[in-house]
Write an enzyme that holds these catalytic residues in place. Structure first.
Site, short mmCIF file in Angstrom:
data_model
loop_
_atom_site.label_atom_id
_atom_site.label_comp_id
_atom_site.label_asym_id
_atom_site.label_seq_id
_atom_site.Cartn_x
_atom_site.Cartn_y
_atom_site.Cartn_z
N LYS A 1 0.82 -1.21 0.00
CA LYS A 1 0.00 0.00 0.00
C LYS A 1 0.86 1.26 0.00
O LYS A 1 2.02 1.27 0.38
CB LYS A 1 -0.99 -0.05 1.15
CG LYS A 1 -2.06 -1.12 0.85
CD LYS A 1 -3.39 -0.89 1.47
CE LYS A 1 -4.37 -1.89 0.86
NZ LYS A 1 -5.48 -2.19 1.74
N ARG A 52 -4.07 -10.05 4.15
CA ARG A 52 -4.31 -10.05 2.70
C ARG A 52 -3.03 -9.57 2.03
O ARG A 52 -2.62 -8.43 2.24
CB ARG A 52 -5.48 -9.11 2.37
CG ARG A 52 -5.83 -9.03 0.89
CD ARG A 52 -6.95 -8.02 0.66
NE ARG A 52 -7.36 -7.96 -0.72
CZ ARG A 52 -6.74 -7.25 -1.65
NH1 ARG A 52 -5.69 -6.53 -1.36
NH2 ARG A 52 -7.20 -7.26 -2.90
N1 HH2 Z 1 -7.33 -3.71 -0.18
C1 HH2 Z 1 -7.50 -3.66 -1.53
C2 HH2 Z 1 -8.56 -4.35 -2.09
N2 HH2 Z 1 -9.42 -5.06 -1.35
N3 HH2 Z 1 -10.12 -5.88 0.74
C3 HH2 Z 1 -9.96 -5.95 2.07
N4 HH2 Z 1 -10.80 -6.68 2.83
N5 HH2 Z 1 -8.94 -5.30 2.71
C4 HH2 Z 1 -8.05 -4.53 2.01
O1 HH2 Z 1 -7.16 -3.93 2.65
C5 HH2 Z 1 -8.18 -4.44 0.59
C6 HH2 Z 1 -9.25 -5.13 -0.02
C7 HH2 Z 1 -6.54 -2.89 -2.37
O2 HH2 Z 1 -7.01 -2.50 -3.63
P1 HH2 Z 1 -6.75 -3.22 -5.05
O3 HH2 Z 1 -7.05 -2.26 -6.11
O4 HH2 Z 1 -7.53 -4.44 -5.10
O5 HH2 Z 1 -5.23 -3.58 -5.08
P2 HH2 Z 1 -4.69 -5.02 -4.84
O6 HH2 Z 1 -5.77 -5.98 -5.18
O7 HH2 Z 1 -3.52 -5.17 -5.75
O8 HH2 Z 1 -4.33 -5.08 -3.39
#
Ligand code: HH2
Length: 266
Positions: free
Chosen positions: A209, A245
Site C-alpha cells: 500500500k 491479505r
Molecule cells: N485492499 C484492496 C482491495 N481489497 N479488501 C480488504 N478486505 N482489505 C483490504 O485492505 C483491501 C481489499 C486494495 O485494492 P486493489 O485495487 O484491489 O489492489 P490489490 O488488489 O492489488 O491489493
C-alpha cells in the site's frame, strides 16, 4: 496460526500489479502459485477500488470471476474469497464455489447486501472505508480514527447479524488506505488490538500500500514495498489479527514461521 490470503487480480487497473493477471490462464497460474506458496485463502477481485478506476458492470465482474472460481474449485479445496461490492456478483461467485464475500463497503453498497449475505451463508469481510473509492483520498478526516473505525465496524456487524448473518461468519477489516492519510493508517496499525478486542477475527490488508512509500520514497513501484508490507503485517500479527491479505505469499509465510517460532520460545 495467522491465515494468509493471497491476492489474485482480474482487473486491468488495480493498485499494485497493473493488471498483469487479467488473462484467465495467467490468473489461474497465479492462483496455483499462491496456493503452492502456502496461501490459505485466495482473494479474487475483478473490480479495482483504486481512486479513479473505471467502474466494472456486474455482468463483466461475473464473466471474469466465475470461470476462474470454477477452475480453481475443480482442482483445489482452498478457501476462495471474492472482492466485490455487488450482491449479484457475490451470489454468482458463491454458486460457482466461492466461500467468502470480501466487501470493501461492509455490505453497504446496496440495501439488499446484508440479506443476500445471510441467504448465501458465506463468510463476510466487513471493511471500513471513508467515502467512496473514486474520491476517498481527497480529504480523509477523523477526530479519532481508531474509535470511529471500531464504531463503524461494530455497527456493520450488528446490521449484518440483524439481517441474519451468523456471528461466526463475520470478519472485520480496518481498510488501510481507504479514505485514510498516513497518520490514520499508522494510528490504526498501532492500535489494532482495539479492533481485535471487538471479538471478531480481523483481516488486515497492508500489502504494497501507498503509506509504505510515504515512509520510504524508495518504495516505488508498488512491487518494491515487500519489506514494508511485512513490517506492517507483523505489527498486526502482534496485535492478534487473524489473517493477512497479501501479494507476496511465500515471503509472508516465511515471516510468519519465524514470528511463530519466536513466540513459542517466549
Ligand atoms: N485492499 C484492496 C482491495 N481489497 N479488501 C480488504 N478486505 N482489505 C483490504 O485492505 C483491501 C481489499 C486494495 O485494492 P486493489 O485495487 O484491489 O489492489 P490489490 O488488489 O492489488 O491489493
Amino acid at each position: 496460526m495467522v491465515r494468509v490470503m493471497g491476492v489474485v487480480n482480474l482487473t486491468p487497473d488495480s493498485f499494485s500489479d497493473g493488471g498483469r493477471f487479467l488473462a484467465p490462464d495467467a490468473a489461474l497460474a497465479h492462483a496455483r502459485a499462491l496456493v503452492a506458496a502456502g496461501a490459505d485463502i485466495l482473494d479474487l477481485g475483478a473490480e479495482s477500488t483504486r481512486p479513479g478506476a473505471t467502474p466494472v458492470s456486474a455482468d463483466d465482474e461475473i464473466a471474469r470471476l466465475v470461470p476462474l472460481i470454477e477452475a480453481i474449485r475443480a482442482e483445489s479445496a482452498v478457501t476462495i474469497s471474492v472482492d466485490t461490492m455487488k450482491s449479484q456478483v457475490a451470489r454468482a461467485a458463491m454458486a460457482a464455489g466461492a466461500d467468502i464475500w470480501n466487501d470493501v463497503t461492509a455490505l453497504g453498497f446496496s440495501d439488499e447486501s446484508p440479506a443476500t449475505a445471510a441467504e448465501l451463508g458465506c463468510g463476510v469481510v466487513l471493511m471500513h472505508m471513508q467515502g467512496e473509492p473514486r474520491t476517498m483520498q481527497a480529504h480523509p478526516s477523523y477526530d479519532d480514527v481508531v474509535a470511529e473505525v471500531a464504531a463503524f465496524l461494530n455497527v456493520r456487524a450488528e446490521v449484518a447479524m440483524a439481517a441474519g448473518v451468523a456471528r461466526d461468519k463475520i470478519w472485520l477489516d480496518p481498510g488501510i488506505g481507504f479514505g485514510k492519510r498516513l497518520e490514520h493508517n499508522l494510528a490504526l496499525l498501532a492500535h489494532m488490538d482495539l479492533l481485535v478486542a471487538l471479538g471478531f477475527p480481523v483481516l488486515l490488508g497492508v500489502s504494497r500500500k501507498r503509506f509504505i512509500a510515504a515512509l520510504d520514497p524508495a518504495a516505488e513501484p508498488a512491487e518494491a514495498r515487500g519489506p514494508g508490507s511485512l513490517a506492517a503485517a507483523l505489527a498486526g500479527v502482534q496485535a492478534g489479527v487473524a489473517a493477512l491479505r497479501v501479494h507476496d505469499v511465500a515471503e509472508t509465510v516465511q515471516a510468519l514461521k519465524v514470528w511463530a517460532a519466536i513466540s513459542r520460545a517466549r
